[in-house]
Motif scaffolding. Structure first.
Motif, mmCIF file in Angstrom:
data_model
loop_
_atom_site.group_PDB
_atom_site.id
_atom_site.type_symbol
_atom_site.label_atom_id
_atom_site.label_comp_id
_atom_site.label_asym_id
_atom_site.label_seq_id
_atom_site.Cartn_x
_atom_site.Cartn_y
_atom_site.Cartn_z
ATOM 1 N N SER A 152 6.891 11.161 -9.947
ATOM 2 C CA SER A 152 7.477 9.821 -9.997
ATOM 3 C C SER A 152 6.367 8.775 -9.931
ATOM 4 O O SER A 152 5.273 9.038 -9.423
ATOM 5 N N GLU A 153 6.636 7.574 -10.427
ATOM 6 C CA GLU A 153 5.688 6.468 -10.323
ATOM 7 C C GLU A 153 6.070 5.507 -9.200
ATOM 8 O O GLU A 153 5.585 4.392 -9.125
ATOM 9 N N THR A 154 6.986 5.979 -8.347
ATOM 10 C CA THR A 154 7.284 5.265 -7.110
ATOM 11 C C THR A 154 6.684 6.105 -5.995
ATOM 12 O O THR A 154 6.981 7.297 -5.889
ATOM 13 N N LEU A 201 -5.256 1.793 -3.714
ATOM 14 C CA LEU A 201 -4.830 1.356 -5.055
ATOM 15 C C LEU A 201 -3.383 1.766 -5.310
ATOM 16 O O LEU A 201 -2.604 1.017 -5.898
ATOM 17 N N ALA A 202 -3.010 2.963 -4.827
ATOM 18 C CA ALA A 202 -1.660 3.479 -5.064
ATOM 19 C C ALA A 202 -0.595 2.655 -4.345
ATOM 20 O O ALA A 202 0.589 2.736 -4.672
ATOM 21 N N GLN A 203 -1.008 1.895 -3.347
ATOM 22 C CA GLN A 203 -0.032 1.089 -2.586
ATOM 23 C C GLN A 203 -0.145 -0.390 -2.930
ATOM 24 O O GLN A 203 0.534 -1.216 -2.319
ATOM 25 N N MET A 204 -1.018 -0.737 -3.876
ATOM 26 C CA MET A 204 -1.176 -2.131 -4.277
ATOM 27 C C MET A 204 -0.358 -2.392 -5.537
ATOM 28 O O MET A 204 -0.102 -1.490 -6.326
ATOM 29 N N GLN A 219 -4.711 -6.201 -17.801
ATOM 30 C CA GLN A 219 -3.442 -6.028 -17.067
ATOM 31 C C GLN A 219 -2.940 -4.595 -17.201
ATOM 32 O O GLN A 219 -2.474 -3.993 -16.231
ATOM 33 N N ASP A 220 -3.077 -4.063 -18.409
ATOM 34 C CA ASP A 220 -2.628 -2.686 -18.634
ATOM 35 C C ASP A 220 -3.496 -1.683 -17.885
ATOM 36 O O ASP A 220 -3.021 -0.616 -17.482
ATOM 37 N N LEU A 221 -4.760 -2.031 -17.707
ATOM 38 C CA LEU A 221 -5.639 -1.159 -16.928
ATOM 39 C C LEU A 221 -5.181 -1.141 -15.466
ATOM 40 O O LEU A 221 -5.081 -0.076 -14.850
ATOM 41 N N ALA A 222 -4.873 -2.312 -14.923
ATOM 42 C CA ALA A 222 -4.361 -2.382 -13.549
ATOM 43 C C ALA A 222 -3.080 -1.551 -13.438
ATOM 44 O O ALA A 222 -2.878 -0.812 -12.468
ATOM 45 N N ASP A 223 -2.247 -1.631 -14.461
ATOM 46 C CA ASP A 223 -0.976 -0.894 -14.482
ATOM 47 C C ASP A 223 -1.211 0.617 -14.492
ATOM 48 O O ASP A 223 -0.592 1.364 -13.724
ATOM 49 N N ILE A 224 -2.118 1.079 -15.349
ATOM 50 C CA ILE A 224 -2.325 2.527 -15.469
ATOM 51 C C ILE A 224 -2.978 3.065 -14.188
ATOM 52 O O ILE A 224 -2.685 4.186 -13.760
ATOM 53 N N LEU A 225 -3.833 2.265 -13.552
ATOM 54 C CA LEU A 225 -4.465 2.697 -12.298
ATOM 55 C C LEU A 225 -3.418 2.868 -11.211
ATOM 56 O O LEU A 225 -3.447 3.834 -10.448
ATOM 57 N N ARG A 226 -2.483 1.932 -11.133
ATOM 58 C CA ARG A 226 -1.427 2.045 -10.135
ATOM 59 C C ARG A 226 -0.576 3.293 -10.393
ATOM 60 O O ARG A 226 -0.357 4.110 -9.510
ATOM 61 N N ARG A 227 -0.163 3.441 -11.637
ATOM 62 C CA ARG A 227 0.741 4.552 -11.963
ATOM 63 C C ARG A 227 0.078 5.914 -11.787
ATOM 64 O O ARG A 227 0.698 6.866 -11.309
ATOM 65 N N LEU A 228 -1.188 6.003 -12.150
ATOM 66 C CA LEU A 228 -1.900 7.284 -12.013
ATOM 67 C C LEU A 228 -2.138 7.627 -10.540
ATOM 68 O O LEU A 228 -1.897 8.763 -10.112
ATOM 69 N N ASP A 238 -0.780 10.624 -5.430
ATOM 70 C CA ASP A 238 -0.274 10.644 -4.047
ATOM 71 C C ASP A 238 1.005 11.473 -3.941
ATOM 72 O O ASP A 238 1.211 12.191 -2.973
ATOM 73 N N ASN A 239 1.854 11.367 -4.956
ATOM 74 C CA ASN A 239 3.130 12.082 -4.913
ATOM 75 C C ASN A 239 2.977 13.591 -5.087
ATOM 76 O O ASN A 239 3.821 14.360 -4.640
ATOM 77 N N LEU A 240 1.893 14.012 -5.717
ATOM 78 C CA LEU A 240 1.697 15.436 -6.013
ATOM 79 C C LEU A 240 1.756 16.289 -4.752
ATOM 80 O O LEU A 240 2.464 17.299 -4.704
ATOM 81 N N PHE A 241 1.021 15.885 -3.707
ATOM 82 C CA PHE A 241 1.043 16.639 -2.451
ATOM 83 C C PHE A 241 1.503 15.756 -1.290
ATOM 84 O O PHE A 241 1.260 16.082 -0.132
ATOM 85 N N GLN A 242 2.149 14.625 -1.601
ATOM 86 C CA GLN A 242 2.665 13.708 -0.582
ATOM 87 C C GLN A 242 1.587 13.343 0.433
ATOM 88 O O GLN A 242 1.780 13.452 1.648
ATOM 89 N N VAL A 243 0.475 12.894 -0.078
ATOM 90 C CA VAL A 243 -0.657 12.550 0.770
ATOM 91 C C VAL A 243 -1.460 11.489 0.030
ATOM 92 O O VAL A 243 -1.355 11.369 -1.193
#
Ligand code: H2U
Ligand code: ZN
Length: 346
Positions: free
Chosen positions: A341-343, A119-122, A255-264, A269-274
């Motif tokens: 970050s959200e990237t 999900l984080a990469q979609m 749409q906003d749900l899809a957005d929040i799932l991606r961002r969260l 993933d960014n927290l521990f780079q995994v």
């Protein structure tokens, strides 16, 4: 003696949604660790894996072949934990031995044909069909007369016992309300009775005003670390509007749900780079045909990681026998997630 503070002193916190307590030990967050260290699973996967039973065109263990799907794909779990045609029956000896037949069904939802994504990469456009499938499946399965509750969830990562990295979730639908939603229903009903308002509407309003446990938000959804979080980086995803289930969500909220799932999930993933492991799932109103206007749709994310990609939290000892406990406070966990970050890292 210094004045009591949630940030410094051991305390118990009340989970308003389940009625249970947890123990918080903020003074203990710097405890040294020489226990189990988890392996970081390899990040590199091919977009198509000929050995994967979820990839398009491949044969599953049932002998059935997946179609060449291009977005999402839903199929009946080949090893259902519950079956729709279980005969009715009961075993009962006084109040001590009790059992009854339980009907239900299990399905698997492939989020993407791509074996190498999560999900984080979609993109939001790629996650939206997943939201649509959750809604459609909830409606379809919930309409079945033998089904009283539809549990939509995703178990992600080997650490969570997930058998396949291909992005997928599951649905287990049951005749009776499972334990967790049953506890939440009791608290939501009691709160509505006592205050004439929705528990989670009020809770969200309070958290939006305080800000200290918020992670991210958009026009229709908010992700936050709940006051009563047990898992180190546990979050709660809430629609701002009072809706009882995913099918009730309109176009923009979906749409906003899809957005929040991606961002969260990117923040995770960014927290521990995994690729962050977790169990997540939706708590929706029961589907037995009764009135559940007190129910406020929400998702829980329960990630096991504690301080790095290799150190996880165990629910053992006192937590198994007494009460769940955490060291790092919900407020600190929220601050950590908020600064991500959200990237997604590369
Ligand atoms: P996990 O999300 O825990 O990895 O489970 C994947 C599900 O896929 C699991 O419930 C099902 C398993 O029963 N499965 C099939 O339905 N067909 C298969 O060929 C293998 C696995
Ligand atoms: Zn695959």
């Amino acid at each position: 003696m210094p004045a009591f503070s949630l940030a410094d002193h051991p305390h118990r916190r009340y989970n308003a949604l389940t009625g249970e307590w947890l123990l918080v030990s903020p003074h203990r967050a710097k405890r040294p660790w020489s226990g189990q260290v988890e392996e970081v699973p390899s990040e590199v996967r091919p977009p198509y894996d000929p050995a994967c039973y979820l990839c398009p065109g491949n044969v599953r263990s049932s002998g059935e072949r997946n179609p060449n799907y291009t977005s999402t794909y839903v199929f009946d779990n080949d090893f259902m934990a519950l079956l729709p045609d279980t005969p009715e029956g009961e075993v009962r000896q006084g109040d001590l031995l009790r059992a009854s037949a339980e009907r239900g069904l299990c399905r698997v939802i492939c989020f993407s044909p791509r074996h190498d994504l999560t999900l984080a990469q979609m993109t939001v456009e790629q996650i939206l069909p997943v939201v649509e499938v959750w809604a459609g499946q909830t409606l379809e399965i919930g309409a079945r007369p033998e089904i009283g509750y539809v549990q939509v969830f995703e178990n992600k990562g080997a650490m969570m016992g997930c058998s396949n990295p291909h992005p997928h979730g599951q649905i287990w639908a049951t005749e009776h309300l499972p334990n967790e939603p049953a506890r939440e229903l009791a608290r939501q009903e009691a709160y509505q009775q006592a205050h004439g308002r929705c528990l989670l509407c009020d809770y969200l309003e309070l958290e939006l005003a305080r800000g200290e446990r918020l992670v991210c938000a958009n026009d229709h959804f908010v992700a936050l670390v709940p006051f009563w979080a047990v898992w180190p980086f546990e979050t709660l995803v809430l629609p701002r509007e009072h809706v009882t289930d995913i099918p009730c969500l309109d176009v923009r909220p979906r749409q906003d749900l899809a957005d929040i799932l991606r961002r969260l999930t990117v923040r995770y993933d960014n927290l521990f780079q995994v690729s962050f492991p977790y169990s997540m799932g939706w708590h929706q109103q029961p589907t037995d045909g009764d009135e559940y206007s007190c129910w406020h749709l929400h998702a829980h994310f329960y990630p096991p990681l504690l301080r790095s990609a290799t150190v996880r939290k165990f629910m053992v000892g006192f937590e198994m026998l007494g009460t769940p406990q955490r060291d790092i406070t919900a407020e600190l966990a929220a601050a950590r997630l908020r600064e991500m970050s959200e990237t997604r890292f590369r």
